[in-house]
Motif scaffolding. Structure first.
Motif, PDB file in Angstrom:
ATOM      1  N   UNK A   1      41.664  72.187  33.096  1.00 56.22           N
ATOM      2  CA  UNK A   1      40.608  72.163  33.988  1.00 56.22           C
ATOM      3  C   UNK A   1      40.593  71.171  34.880  1.00 56.22           C
ATOM      4  N   UNK A   2      40.507  71.219  36.124  1.00 63.17           N
ATOM      5  CA  UNK A   2      40.369  70.010  37.010  1.00 63.17           C
ATOM      6  C   UNK A   2      38.792  69.847  37.436  1.00 63.17           C
ATOM      7  N   UNK A   3      38.082  68.733  37.316  1.00 67.24           N
ATOM      8  CA  UNK A   3      36.708  68.387  37.579  1.00 67.24           C
ATOM      9  C   UNK A   3      36.421  66.844  37.787  1.00 67.24           C
ATOM     10  N   UNK A   4      35.282  66.878  38.349  1.00 70.43           N
ATOM     11  CA  UNK A   4      34.862  65.575  38.527  1.00 70.43           C
ATOM     12  C   UNK A   4      34.047  64.776  37.601  1.00 70.43           C
TER      13      UNK A   4
ATOM     14  N   UNK B   1      35.642  54.281  36.205  1.00 62.09           N
ATOM     15  CA  UNK B   1      35.263  54.770  37.434  1.00 62.09           C
ATOM     16  C   UNK B   1      34.890  56.127  37.562  1.00 62.09           C
ATOM     17  N   UNK B   2      34.073  56.532  38.574  1.00 55.16           N
ATOM     18  CA  UNK B   2      34.082  58.045  38.797  1.00 55.16           C
ATOM     19  C   UNK B   2      35.266  58.482  39.383  1.00 55.16           C
ATOM     20  N   UNK B   3      35.594  59.554  39.029  1.00 60.47           N
ATOM     21  CA  UNK B   3      37.105  60.028  39.590  1.00 60.47           C
ATOM     22  C   UNK B   3      37.230  61.611  39.181  1.00 60.47           C
ATOM     23  N   UNK B   4      38.240  62.185  39.718  1.00 66.33           N
ATOM     24  CA  UNK B   4      38.632  63.564  39.615  1.00 66.33           C
ATOM     25  C   UNK B   4      39.857  63.488  38.491  1.00 66.33           C
ATOM     26  N   UNK B   5      39.621  64.345  37.470  1.00 61.13           N
ATOM     27  CA  UNK B   5      40.692  64.284  36.250  1.00 61.13           C
ATOM     28  C   UNK B   5      41.081  65.989  36.148  1.00 61.13           C
ATOM     29  N   UNK B   6      42.170  65.910  35.448  1.00 63.48           N
ATOM     30  CA  UNK B   6      42.588  67.200  34.704  1.00 63.48           C
ATOM     31  C   UNK B   6      42.486  67.165  33.164  1.00 63.48           C
ATOM     32  N   UNK B   7      42.153  68.112  32.681  1.00 65.16           N
ATOM     33  CA  UNK B   7      41.789  67.852  31.245  1.00 65.16           C
ATOM     34  C   UNK B   7      42.078  69.115  30.540  1.00 65.16           C
ATOM     35  N   UNK B   8      42.644  68.789  29.206  1.00 65.90           N
ATOM     36  CA  UNK B   8      42.873  69.781  27.973  1.00 65.90           C
ATOM     37  C   UNK B   8      42.247  69.349  26.932  1.00 65.90           C
ATOM     38  N   UNK B   9      41.841  70.454  26.206  1.00 64.31           N
ATOM     39  CA  UNK B   9      41.219  69.904  24.897  1.00 64.31           C
ATOM     40  C   UNK B   9      42.193  70.051  23.821  1.00 64.31           C
TER      41      UNK B   9
ATOM     42  N   UNK C   1      37.785  67.367  17.816  1.00 65.26           N
ATOM     43  CA  UNK C   1      38.152  67.804  19.041  1.00 65.26           C
ATOM     44  C   UNK C   1      37.992  66.670  20.092  1.00 65.26           C
ATOM     45  N   UNK C   2      39.305  66.500  20.829  1.00 57.76           N
ATOM     46  CA  UNK C   2      39.312  65.541  21.728  1.00 57.76           C
ATOM     47  C   UNK C   2      39.634  65.980  23.169  1.00 57.76           C
ATOM     48  N   UNK C   3      38.943  65.507  24.276  1.00 56.29           N
ATOM     49  CA  UNK C   3      39.362  66.101  25.537  1.00 56.29           C
ATOM     50  C   UNK C   3      40.287  64.834  26.098  1.00 56.29           C
ATOM     51  N   UNK C   4      41.324  65.355  26.515  1.00 58.56           N
ATOM     52  CA  UNK C   4      42.565  64.526  27.032  1.00 58.56           C
ATOM     53  C   UNK C   4      42.151  64.596  28.772  1.00 58.56           C
ATOM     54  N   UNK C   5      42.178  63.549  29.217  1.00 60.67           N
ATOM     55  CA  UNK C   5      42.053  63.618  30.914  1.00 60.67           C
ATOM     56  C   UNK C   5      43.014  62.783  31.168  1.00 60.67           C
ATOM     57  N   UNK C   6      43.453  63.335  32.484  1.00 57.93           N
ATOM     58  CA  UNK C   6      44.549  62.624  33.097  1.00 57.93           C
ATOM     59  C   UNK C   6      43.995  62.382  34.771  1.00 57.93           C
ATOM     60  N   UNK C   7      43.577  61.320  35.014  1.00 58.21           N
ATOM     61  CA  UNK C   7      43.053  60.789  36.226  1.00 58.21           C
ATOM     62  C   UNK C   7      43.971  61.041  37.444  1.00 58.21           C
ATOM     63  N   UNK C   8      43.331  61.892  38.404  1.00 60.07           N
ATOM     64  CA  UNK C   8      44.050  62.220  39.747  1.00 60.07           C
ATOM     65  C   UNK C   8      43.755  61.457  40.671  1.00 60.07           C
ATOM     66  N   UNK C   9      42.620  60.743  40.822  1.00 58.39           N
ATOM     67  CA  UNK C   9      42.286  60.002  42.287  1.00 58.39           C
ATOM     68  C   UNK C   9      42.373  58.394  41.814  1.00 58.39           C
TER      69      UNK C   9
END
Length: 265
Positions: A118-121, A202-210, A257-265
């Motif tokens: 999921x890509x989200x802000x 910081x506020x950013x866009x991320x790609x995430x997986x659970x 349950x952990x959401x892993x987020x990769x910062x894209x911006x």
């Protein structure tokens, strides 16, 4: 001024002003004996503001009447409002974390058996945290560091009587060497916990997986996100990661349950 103008300035309805008059909480400055029209004085606005502030704090109207009759200083009311503000902020943090957990569970149900990125802000947040470098980006290095940091953060928050909601870790590579800066803490109002530093994520866009299960297998989730970024041409030059711990009830980790987020911006 007439009741409509006074109601407009006070931000309430004329019906409520009549109700407060009937209860003796805020009596008009003048009532015309022939038309029964109510008139108010501008000097009554501070009384109305006190009444509404006390009501907003959760006092009943009977209690509000008692407090107004006995008199309450601006400093006392200010202190009460600050305490209420802090309580509401705590509720918002808990509700936000609960909503994130529910949303994550829905993602698990809707995407099984195939997990999708999921890509989200994400909005910027402040965490009360500690931060130290790990030797490298491997899970063997960062895992031990983040656990030690959380242990210290929890000890300091418990000593301060601080509310712990929404644990977050961030892994940011350093530019000139293989080390990774690991930051771990809990979302709180800025500067509210002694002996812990406020870190703004910081506020950013991320790609995430659970990731559902023990942290010993979380590397597969990282690899899946890395593969997605490469295939989507979204691989950052210096990948920065976050772990948002949605459910971490015990040391066994089997139900984490952990959401892993990769910062894209």
């Amino acid at each position: 001024m007439n009741i409509g103008e006074f109601a407009r300035l006070g931000g309430i309805s004329t019906r409520m002003l009549r109700h407060y008059d009937a209860l003796g909480l805020l009596v008009p400055a003048h009532v015309d004996p022939f038309t029964a029209r109510r008139s108010y004085d501008a000097a009554q606005l501070p009384v109305l503001n006190q009444l509404l502030a006390l009501k907003g704090l959760g006092f009943t109207l009977d209690e509000v009447g008692t407090l107004l009759r006995e008199g309450i200083s601006p400093a006392e009311l200010h202190g009460m409002l600050r305490l209420r503000e802090a309580e509401l902020e705590r509720q918002v943090r808990h509700n936000r974390h609960t909503l994130d957990r529910v949303t994550a569970r829905l993602r698990l149900l809707e995407q099984e058996p195939q997990m999708n990125v999921e890509v989200k802000h994400v909005e910027g947040v402040t965490i009360a945290a500690l931060s130290v470098p790990a030797a490298d980006a491997s899970r063997e290095s960062t895992g031990a560091v983040v656990q030690a940091l959380f242990d210290q953060v929890i000890d300091r928050m418990e000593a301060a009587g601080a509310d712990r909601t929404t644990p977050v870790a961030r892994y940011q590579p350093n530019a000139n060497d293989p080390t990774v800066q690991v930051t771990a803490g809990y979302v709180v109002p800025a500067g509210s916990v002694p002996d812990l530093d406020p870190h703004t994520l910081p506020s950013t866009q991320v790609a995430s997986l659970l990731h559902h299960g023990p942290m010993s297998t979380i590397s597969t989730t990282y690899q899946a996100l890395t593969d997605w970024a490469a295939s989507s041409n979204r691989t950052p030059t210096s990948p920065t990661w976050r772990e948002h711990y949605l459910e971490a009830p015990d040391n066994a980790q089997s139900t984490w349950l952990v959401e892993v987020q990769l910062e894209l911006a």
